[in-house]
Every structure is written in C-alpha cells, then in structure tokens.
Write a protein that holds these residues in place. Structure first.
Motif, PDB file in Angstrom:
ATOM      1  N   ALA A  85       0.806  -1.203   0.000  1.00  0.00           N
ATOM      2  CA  ALA A  85       0.000   0.000   0.000  1.00  0.00           C
ATOM      3  C   ALA A  85       0.840   1.253   0.000  1.00  0.00           C
ATOM      4  O   ALA A  85       0.375   2.307  -0.446  1.00  0.00           O
ATOM      5  N   GLY A  86       2.101   1.207   0.494  1.00  0.00           N
ATOM      6  CA  GLY A  86       2.920   2.391   0.604  1.00  0.00           C
ATOM      7  C   GLY A  86       3.649   2.769  -0.660  1.00  0.00           C
ATOM      8  O   GLY A  86       4.320   3.789  -0.667  1.00  0.00           O
ATOM      9  N   ILE A  87       3.518   1.993  -1.707  1.00  0.00           N
ATOM     10  CA  ILE A  87       4.234   2.277  -2.938  1.00  0.00           C
ATOM     11  C   ILE A  87       3.360   1.866  -4.116  1.00  0.00           C
ATOM     12  O   ILE A  87       2.856   0.752  -4.159  1.00  0.00           O
ATOM     13  N   THR A  88       3.143   2.772  -5.038  1.00  0.00           N
ATOM     14  CA  THR A  88       2.306   2.492  -6.196  1.00  0.00           C
ATOM     15  C   THR A  88       3.052   2.874  -7.472  1.00  0.00           C
ATOM     16  O   THR A  88       3.792   3.856  -7.503  1.00  0.00           O
ATOM     17  N   GLN A  89       2.822   2.072  -8.495  1.00  0.00           N
ATOM     18  CA  GLN A  89       3.412   2.319  -9.799  1.00  0.00           C
ATOM     19  C   GLN A  89       2.311   2.569 -10.817  1.00  0.00           C
ATOM     20  O   GLN A  89       1.256   1.925 -10.771  1.00  0.00           O
TER      21      GLN A  89
ATOM     22  N   ASN B 152       7.776   8.009   3.006  1.00  0.00           N
ATOM     23  CA  ASN B 152       8.819   9.000   3.284  1.00  0.00           C
ATOM     24  C   ASN B 152      10.207   8.376   3.346  1.00  0.00           C
ATOM     25  O   ASN B 152      11.090   8.829   4.099  1.00  0.00           O
ATOM     26  N   HIS B 153      10.412   7.314   2.529  1.00  0.00           N
ATOM     27  CA  HIS B 153      11.722   6.674   2.488  1.00  0.00           C
ATOM     28  C   HIS B 153      12.670   7.467   1.618  1.00  0.00           C
ATOM     29  O   HIS B 153      12.289   8.028   0.589  1.00  0.00           O
ATOM     30  N   ARG B 154      13.928   7.473   2.046  1.00  0.00           N
ATOM     31  CA  ARG B 154      14.923   8.290   1.356  1.00  0.00           C
ATOM     32  C   ARG B 154      15.333   7.693   0.007  1.00  0.00           C
ATOM     33  O   ARG B 154      15.543   8.406  -0.960  1.00  0.00           O
ATOM     34  N   TYR B 155      15.489   6.350  -0.030  1.00  0.00           N
ATOM     35  CA  TYR B 155      16.015   5.705  -1.220  1.00  0.00           C
ATOM     36  C   TYR B 155      14.889   5.155  -2.084  1.00  0.00           C
ATOM     37  O   TYR B 155      13.947   4.539  -1.587  1.00  0.00           O
ATOM     38  N   MET B 156      15.042   5.363  -3.402  1.00  0.00           N
ATOM     39  CA  MET B 156      14.110   4.787  -4.359  1.00  0.00           C
ATOM     40  C   MET B 156      14.904   4.200  -5.525  1.00  0.00           C
ATOM     41  O   MET B 156      15.961   4.734  -5.888  1.00  0.00           O
ATOM     42  N   TYR B 157      14.372   3.123  -6.086  1.00  0.00           N
ATOM     43  CA  TYR B 157      15.109   2.357  -7.091  1.00  0.00           C
ATOM     44  C   TYR B 157      14.187   1.991  -8.248  1.00  0.00           C
ATOM     45  O   TYR B 157      12.993   1.760  -8.057  1.00  0.00           O
ATOM     46  N   TRP B 158      14.768   1.909  -9.429  1.00  0.00           N
ATOM     47  CA  TRP B 158      14.083   1.331 -10.581  1.00  0.00           C
ATOM     48  C   TRP B 158      14.858   0.113 -11.056  1.00  0.00           C
ATOM     49  O   TRP B 158      16.067   0.191 -11.296  1.00  0.00           O
ATOM     50  N   TYR B 159      14.138  -1.018 -11.184  1.00  0.00           N
ATOM     51  CA  TYR B 159      14.688  -2.257 -11.702  1.00  0.00           C
ATOM     52  C   TYR B 159      13.883  -2.676 -12.921  1.00  0.00           C
ATOM     53  O   TYR B 159      12.712  -2.367 -13.045  1.00  0.00           O
TER      54      TYR B 159
ATOM     55  N   VAL C 175       9.317  -5.918 -17.583  1.00  0.00           N
ATOM     56  CA  VAL C 175       8.541  -5.537 -16.415  1.00  0.00           C
ATOM     57  C   VAL C 175       9.434  -4.668 -15.542  1.00  0.00           C
ATOM     58  O   VAL C 175      10.552  -5.072 -15.203  1.00  0.00           O
ATOM     59  N   TYR C 176       8.919  -3.509 -15.190  1.00  0.00           N
ATOM     60  CA  TYR C 176       9.699  -2.548 -14.429  1.00  0.00           C
ATOM     61  C   TYR C 176       9.163  -2.468 -12.994  1.00  0.00           C
ATOM     62  O   TYR C 176       7.961  -2.318 -12.778  1.00  0.00           O
ATOM     63  N   PHE C 177      10.087  -2.568 -12.053  1.00  0.00           N
ATOM     64  CA  PHE C 177       9.723  -2.503 -10.650  1.00  0.00           C
ATOM     65  C   PHE C 177      10.398  -1.311  -9.981  1.00  0.00           C
ATOM     66  O   PHE C 177      11.585  -1.053 -10.194  1.00  0.00           O
ATOM     67  N   CYS C 178       9.615  -0.651  -9.158  1.00  0.00           N
ATOM     68  CA  CYS C 178      10.139   0.378  -8.283  1.00  0.00           C
ATOM     69  C   CYS C 178      10.281  -0.213  -6.888  1.00  0.00           C
ATOM     70  O   CYS C 178       9.490  -1.083  -6.483  1.00  0.00           O
ATOM     71  N   ALA C 179      11.289   0.240  -6.158  1.00  0.00           N
ATOM     72  CA  ALA C 179      11.475  -0.211  -4.780  1.00  0.00           C
ATOM     73  C   ALA C 179      11.890   0.979  -3.929  1.00  0.00           C
ATOM     74  O   ALA C 179      12.457   1.954  -4.439  1.00  0.00           O
ATOM     75  N   ILE C 180      11.603   0.891  -2.631  1.00  0.00           N
ATOM     76  CA  ILE C 180      11.981   1.935  -1.698  1.00  0.00           C
ATOM     77  C   ILE C 180      12.710   1.318  -0.513  1.00  0.00           C
ATOM     78  O   ILE C 180      12.521   0.144  -0.182  1.00  0.00           O
ATOM     79  N   GLY C 181      13.562   2.125   0.116  1.00  0.00           N
ATOM     80  CA  GLY C 181      14.301   1.667   1.285  1.00  0.00           C
ATOM     81  C   GLY C 181      14.684   2.864   2.137  1.00  0.00           C
ATOM     82  O   GLY C 181      14.709   4.007   1.654  1.00  0.00           O
ATOM     83  N   ASN C 182      15.033   2.628   3.407  1.00  0.00           N
ATOM     84  CA  ASN C 182      15.322   3.743   4.306  1.00  0.00           C
ATOM     85  C   ASN C 182      16.247   3.311   5.429  1.00  0.00           C
ATOM     86  O   ASN C 182      15.851   3.247   6.590  1.00  0.00           O
TER      87      ASN C 182
ATOM     88  N   PRO D 204      18.991   3.581   8.373  1.00  0.00           N
ATOM     89  CA  PRO D 204      19.046   2.279   9.039  1.00  0.00           C
ATOM     90  C   PRO D 204      17.706   1.815   9.625  1.00  0.00           C
ATOM     91  O   PRO D 204      17.640   0.773  10.239  1.00  0.00           O
ATOM     92  N   ASP D 205      16.643   2.603   9.415  1.00  0.00           N
ATOM     93  CA  ASP D 205      15.371   2.215  10.026  1.00  0.00           C
ATOM     94  C   ASP D 205      14.690   1.074   9.289  1.00  0.00           C
ATOM     95  O   ASP D 205      13.928   0.323   9.867  1.00  0.00           O
ATOM     96  N   HIS D 206      14.956   0.958   8.015  1.00  0.00           N
ATOM     97  CA  HIS D 206      14.230  -0.033   7.210  1.00  0.00           C
ATOM     98  C   HIS D 206      15.185  -0.622   6.200  1.00  0.00           C
ATOM     99  O   HIS D 206      15.372  -0.094   5.108  1.00  0.00           O
ATOM    100  N   TYR D 207      15.809  -1.690   6.588  1.00  0.00           N
ATOM    101  CA  TYR D 207      16.649  -2.411   5.647  1.00  0.00           C
ATOM    102  C   TYR D 207      15.797  -3.371   4.851  1.00  0.00           C
ATOM    103  O   TYR D 207      14.804  -3.869   5.306  1.00  0.00           O
ATOM    104  N   GLY D 208      16.254  -3.647   3.656  1.00  0.00           N
ATOM    105  CA  GLY D 208      15.457  -4.498   2.776  1.00  0.00           C
ATOM    106  C   GLY D 208      14.452  -3.627   2.046  1.00  0.00           C
ATOM    107  O   GLY D 208      13.860  -2.729   2.623  1.00  0.00           O
ATOM    108  N   TYR D 209      14.286  -3.856   0.788  1.00  0.00           N
ATOM    109  CA  TYR D 209      13.433  -3.000  -0.011  1.00  0.00           C
ATOM    110  C   TYR D 209      11.976  -3.418   0.086  1.00  0.00           C
ATOM    111  O   TYR D 209      11.658  -4.583   0.302  1.00  0.00           O
ATOM    112  N   THR D 210      11.094  -2.436  -0.148  1.00  0.00           N
ATOM    113  CA  THR D 210       9.689  -2.705  -0.404  1.00  0.00           C
ATOM    114  C   THR D 210       9.446  -2.433  -1.881  1.00  0.00           C
ATOM    115  O   THR D 210       9.823  -1.373  -2.378  1.00  0.00           O
ATOM    116  N   PHE D 211       8.827  -3.397  -2.549  1.00  0.00           N
ATOM    117  CA  PHE D 211       8.630  -3.301  -3.993  1.00  0.00           C
ATOM    118  C   PHE D 211       7.208  -2.904  -4.348  1.00  0.00           C
ATOM    119  O   PHE D 211       6.254  -3.275  -3.661  1.00  0.00           O
TER     120      PHE D 211
END
Lengths: 113, 117
Positions: A2-6, A28-35, A88-95, A97-104
């Motif tokens: 629910a926290g990330i939509t493409q 409000n995660h600092r890091y965002m990624y495109w795969y 297929v393109y995926f976005c991911a977020i990470g933050n 040291p509070d949140h290790y491991g990405y959410t896709f």
C-alpha cells in the motif's frame, strides 16, 4: 504494498516514442530504485535515488533517465523506446538504518512494438 | 566482485515435502542477506533477512534460512511445502552502507518453485 504504487500497470507503446513510468511512495523513504526484470536475467538495477534531486546510475542505465523532484515521486523515462526495453519494471523503496530491505511496487509491464 | 548465485533455476517438490533453496554470495564486507518471494504478476515480498546475531533466522510463511559464513551461503528452508508456496524466490545481498553505490542490494537470478499435488 500500500505504501508504494506504480503507474501505469500496463503500457504498450511504439518504437521511438518517449515513455514515462511513475513510482509514488507514502512511506517518506529516502532511497528509491528502478529495476527491470527479464527472464534469465533476474532483477537489474537501472537507476536509483538517495534523495530529492540526487540520483545515480545502475548497471543497465543506457536509454533511461530519471528524475526526483519530490521525496514521494521517482520517474523513469525511456527517452526513445526500443523493443529491447520491453520488460517488467519494478520500483522499490528503502530507508536505512530504520528499514533495511526494499519494499517493492507491483510493477509496470511495458511492451514496445 | 559482489555477486549472488542461485544454482537452481527451477525446482519441483511434492506438497508436504521439505524444501531447501540454495544461495551463495560473494561480498567483500559483512553481508546483509535477504530472501524475497514473487508470486506471478506480483512484486517481490520480503520473506526474511539476516544482519547479525543468530545465524538461523525465521521469516514469514514458515520459512527459515541459515547463514553460513564459512560457505558463503544463505539457504532457504521450509519443513513442509504447501501448494501456495509455488512462486519465484530471490536471494539478495547488501551491506552496512546500503543505499550507496557500494551498498545497493544485489539480487540472484531467482529459483522458480513448482509444487506437485
């Protein structure tokens, strides 16, 4: 998640046209990624962002650009789409040291014809 | 070079049987290790993660994984597989400085799990 939509979820486009995919987060995660995900290749990093207006290239960045003008949005642009960018393109977020491991996100299936 | 290897592209097990998916990594610093699962048409979901401490970690859906530094491995296990476990599984490695160019997660190419009734 629910926290990330493409958007869009699916798109068909013609060779040579520009295409923009959007990733939006409410975490409000600092890091965002495109795969991109392709059979036999797994997940390959295209670009990532470590803050507003702070971006860097991944391993398969040719033909792609990104922008991040707000914490919550990370845009991926195919400057002139080619058939090899069908994927297929995926976005991911990470933050750390509070949140290790990405959410896709749920992914965008892009077909270039 | 940092890398993750999942030696098995496709595994088929019978429902109720035990499962072990292999993951080997190459990483120059203390690794942070992850397993993700992807159901068809879906994004990746985090199953479990290892940062430090007990080398046997428990995850969601009854999965566990064991970190073996001497073997550079982080194998995923489940004692009894259910039909709903059919999916693709990805192992990933990162580091303490994750997020920078040296710390972005590196993913294996995945292992597809099929479950026979």
């Amino acid at each position: 998640d629910a926290g990330i939509t493409q958007s869009p979820r699916h798109k068909v486009t013609e060779t040579g046209t520009p295409v923009t995919l959007r990733c939006h987060q409410t975490e409000n995660h600092r890091y965002m990624y495109w795969y991109r995900q392709d059979p036999g290749h797994g997940l390959r990093l295209i670009h990532y962002s470590y803050g507003v207006k702070d971006t860097d290239k991944g391993e398969v960045s040719d033909g792609y650009s990104v922008s991040r003008s707000k914490t919550e949005d990370f845009l991926l642009t195919l400057e002139s789409a080619t058939s090899s960018q069908t994927s297929v393109y995926f976005c991911a977020i990470g933050n750390p040291p509070d949140h290790y491991g990405y959410t896709f996100g749920s992914g965008t299936r892009l077909t270039v014809v | 070079a940092q890398s993750v290897t999942q030696p098995d592209i496709h595994i088929t097990v019978s429902e109720g049987a035990s499962l072990e998916l292999r993951c080997n990594y190459s990483y120059g610093a203390t690794p942070y290790l992850f397993w993700y699962v992807q159901s068809p048409g879906q994004g990746l979901q985090l199953l479990l993660k290892y940062f430090s401490g007990d080398t046997l970690v428990q995850g969601i859906k009854g999965f566990e994984a064991e970190f073996k530094r001497s073997q550079s491995s982080f194998n995923l296990r489940k004692p009894s597989v259910h039909w709903s476990d059919a999916a693709e599984y990805f192992c990933a490695v990162g580091g303490e400085n994750y997020g920078g160019s040296q710390g972005n997660l590196i993913f294996g190419k995945g292992t597809k799990l099929s479950v026979k009734p």
